[in-house]
Write an enzyme that holds these catalytic residues in place. Sequence first.
Site, short mmCIF file in Angstrom:
data_model
loop_
_atom_site.label_atom_id
_atom_site.label_comp_id
_atom_site.label_asym_id
_atom_site.label_seq_id
_atom_site.Cartn_x
_atom_site.Cartn_y
_atom_site.Cartn_z
N GLY A 63 59.89 27.49 19.47
CA GLY A 63 60.32 26.30 18.75
C GLY A 63 60.58 25.12 19.67
O GLY A 63 60.62 23.98 19.23
N ASP A 101 46.70 21.11 25.83
CA ASP A 101 47.83 21.40 24.94
C ASP A 101 48.67 20.16 24.66
O ASP A 101 49.89 20.22 24.59
CB ASP A 101 48.72 22.52 25.52
CG ASP A 101 49.62 23.13 24.45
OD1 ASP A 101 49.28 23.04 23.27
OD2 ASP A 101 50.68 23.68 24.82
N HIS A 124 49.26 23.11 20.37
CA HIS A 124 49.40 24.38 19.66
C HIS A 124 50.45 24.32 18.57
O HIS A 124 50.49 25.19 17.69
CB HIS A 124 49.69 25.53 20.64
CG HIS A 124 51.10 25.58 21.16
ND1 HIS A 124 51.46 25.06 22.38
CD2 HIS A 124 52.23 26.09 20.62
CE1 HIS A 124 52.75 25.27 22.56
NE2 HIS A 124 53.25 25.89 21.51
N SER A 152 58.50 24.22 22.00
CA SER A 152 57.22 23.60 22.35
C SER A 152 57.10 22.20 21.79
O SER A 152 57.36 21.96 20.60
CB SER A 152 56.06 24.44 21.82
OG SER A 152 55.66 25.39 22.76
#
Length: 447
Positions: A294, A216, A187, A296
């Site tokens: 942020g 993901d 993502h 991630s």
Amino acid sequence: MDNENKWEYDYSSLYHSSGNGNDTGYANVGSSGTNAANQYDANGGGNPPPVTPDYRPVPNPEEPPRKPRRGRAGRVLRSVLALVLAAAVGFAGGYVGSMVGNEHRLVIQASDRSEQISNALASSTSTGGDDLSTAQVAALVTPSVVPITTEEVIYSNWSWFGQRQVESGAGSGVIISDDGYILTCAHVVDGASNVTVTIDDVDYTATIIGSDTASDVAVLKIEAEGLTPAVVGDSNALAVGEEVVAVGNPLGNLSGTVTNGIVSALDRDVAIENNDGSILNLSLIQTNASISPGNSGGGLFNMAGELVGIVNAKSEASGAEGLGFAIPINTAIDIAQDLLENGYVSGRPYLGITYVAVTDESTAQQLGVSAYGIYIVDVAAGSGAANSGLEPGDRIISIDGAEIASRDDVTSIVDQHTAGDTISITVARNGQMLTVSATLGEQTPNN
């Protein structure tokens, strides 16, 4: 909408499908702000509805804060807290980068870290012991975690200044090879037309080698040598209560931020609701280390300085504190290897149907049907569904004997199988019940 399935994510679909797992029947709102069709392909095909991003832009001080959603907790967290992807300022989309098959191969090796550990010990205080201190882990691992910035070109017919505009996004990544392979979350980069990785104030243009929305996980490549890769640990060896350290790029402009906590839970089954209503089920590590938008794609490390997870989500629920989540590194590395070697995740089942949930009178009238339910609207030629005799207009009653009451039910059942399995599907057609056997194919980028 009721309080079920309030985990907010930004995944575009399962199995790279056009599907939405929303079982509420509410219309989906896409990134354009208009209603998107409730169309779903259980295992591929079809055009996905636009995805409303849940990345958090740096807030305007004059804007009121968003009120988080609420829920309840349990092992199977299907509806508790508002879970947001921890990617700052951003966008969403269905972009999957270049899939280059066997051109890219990654061999994860345990490096000799004696010099690194010595430097970490020299740069921080310690009381000794088998484990490193938080300061030592931070010194050891921060060179392996990098900030990622992205750009997506948006075309709009209503833009006052024209049809083209650029939206920016930010996240984190973890270096996993000294020649420039980087692990991050799908993502963070999905939809991006430009991806930039910054190392020691030098910007590198990154290529998306592979991106898998369903897990993901994404792999990037930059042209650089002599980088410091993270040492990959074993997430299966983690224990609840074990100390961990998270490193990332919160808010998109605080790269190298270190937070610490413990492993709060393992194998946490989380049913995630995307803004477009699609449902994704992941088994994640839960931690109370502070996670912000942020983070991630950043790393979760044990106290030996080993990478044990890829941070991908946090809770934004009212009254909830210290609820962050990470993809187990064993899972992430397996996905990454598949993306590098095949360009996609092998073994995922492909049924070959596109379907829609009819849950209101308006949709029923539009489709010309008299009963609510899950209707097949398209069958891919040559697929297991086509070979079994399924047809557009069939209403799915059950799969493998389990009643189908929502689009998510179809996904959940099919997801329990692998390519080559045969499933039993009962449909209603012209007032009669019909049961067929369908052999699942393999989901690839071409179907």
